[in-house]
Design an enzyme around this catalytic site. Structure first.
Site, mmCIF file in Angstrom:
data_model
loop_
_atom_site.group_PDB
_atom_site.id
_atom_site.type_symbol
_atom_site.label_atom_id
_atom_site.label_comp_id
_atom_site.label_asym_id
_atom_site.label_seq_id
_atom_site.Cartn_x
_atom_site.Cartn_y
_atom_site.Cartn_z
ATOM 1 N N ASP A 68 0.839 -1.188 0.000
ATOM 2 C CA ASP A 68 0.000 0.000 0.000
ATOM 3 C C ASP A 68 0.884 1.252 0.000
ATOM 4 O O ASP A 68 1.810 1.361 0.815
ATOM 5 C CB ASP A 68 -0.896 -0.026 1.245
ATOM 6 C CG ASP A 68 -1.919 1.075 1.268
ATOM 7 O OD1 ASP A 68 -2.944 0.940 0.590
ATOM 8 O OD2 ASP A 68 -1.676 2.076 1.973
ATOM 9 N N GLU A 87 1.448 -0.487 -4.882
ATOM 10 C CA GLU A 87 0.467 0.538 -5.228
ATOM 11 C C GLU A 87 1.231 1.850 -5.370
ATOM 12 O O GLU A 87 1.591 2.480 -4.372
ATOM 13 C CB GLU A 87 -0.615 0.678 -4.160
ATOM 14 C CG GLU A 87 -1.652 1.728 -4.533
ATOM 15 C CD GLU A 87 -2.518 2.168 -3.364
ATOM 16 O OE1 GLU A 87 -3.629 2.671 -3.609
ATOM 17 O OE2 GLU A 87 -2.080 2.041 -2.201
#
Length: 251
Positions: free
Chosen positions: A101, A160
């Site tokens: 993330d 990401e």
């Protein structure tokens, strides 16, 4: 296959590490987070300043997202080791890979200078984010992570890419870095540009020029937890094939 979502830019403010860190300025875990006597001009992605005053110790702590999500200090060697051990913990239990993330926001400039201004609608958009993400120290961390992954058979990591461009995305991929990183070509500007064949072709060609030259396989994103689903965004009504075309691009 099991690919775990690893959110390692920040913890909860209820996490034991942060609860310890905020007890005093001398606490051994204090430097596991990022503190400052006076905030700089950084803005949180979800709105408002990226700093919140902790009344107990009289310092501000950094949170790139919500105030309940304090950023950890990846520059602290103990933090770095503890979080690499999280990967090792799950690798030992058979996890096949990881989604990282907002991985390129892990490191912040060590001196925490103000970000320069630019035009934009929100406070966050009115800054050039050159000091609160994409710092050079990220590369050595990805090297360490890749060595760890390569020590286990058939393991995988995809990042990401925060505020991605094709050039930025490709820079984080390679034989000694991530296996892949998300390419948001069809999501980041879908509210600005029309969804039509010519627009899709331009996006694909621009991306292929970058990914193809680098020999990197593009990882196309059409939908995620931050967006309405592609079928909702692209469909123009019953019988319309726009969403089918979008899904074809994924395949």
């Amino acid at each position: 296959r099991i690919v775990l979502d690893m959110v390692l830019n920040h913890t909860s403010d209820q996490h034991a590490w942060f609860q310890e860190a905020r007890r005093s300025r001398e606490n051994p875990r204090r430097d596991w987070y990022i503190w400052r006597d006076q905030p700089n001009n950084w803005q949180a992605a979800f709105g408002g300043p990226a700093w919140t005053l902790d009344p107990l110790t009289g310092q501000y702590y950094l949170h790139s997202f919500t105030k309940e999500q304090p950023d950890v200090n990846w520059r602290n060697p103990l933090v770095r080791q503890a979080l690499l051990d999280v990967f090792r913990f799950w690798l030992e239990r058979g996890a096949d890979g990881f989604r990282l993330d907002v991985f390129n926001a892990y490191f912040k400039h060590p001196e925490l200078p103000d970000n320069p201004p630019k035009l934009g609608l929100r406070g966050f958009d009115r800054q050039r984010h050159i000091y609160d993400m994409d710092q050079p120290e990220m590369m050595s961390l990805l090297n360490d992570l890749r060595r760890l992954l390569d020590a286990y058979p058939k393991r995988y990591a995809v990042g990401e890419t925060y505020m991605a461009t094709p050039q930025k995305t490709v820079s984080y991929c390679g034989v000694d870095k991530l296996h892949a990183a998300f390419s948001f070509d069809f999501t980041s500007s879908n509210m600005v540009y029309p969804w039509n064949a010519d627009w899709v072709r331009q996006k694909i060609e621009a991306r292929e020029d970058v990914f193809g030259a680098a020999g990197i396989w593009p990882t196309t994103v059409m939908s995620n937890h931050d967006l309405p689903r592609a079928a909702s965004r692209y469909s123009r009504g019953p019988g319309d094939d726009q969403e089918r075309a979008a899904m074809t691009l994924l395949l």
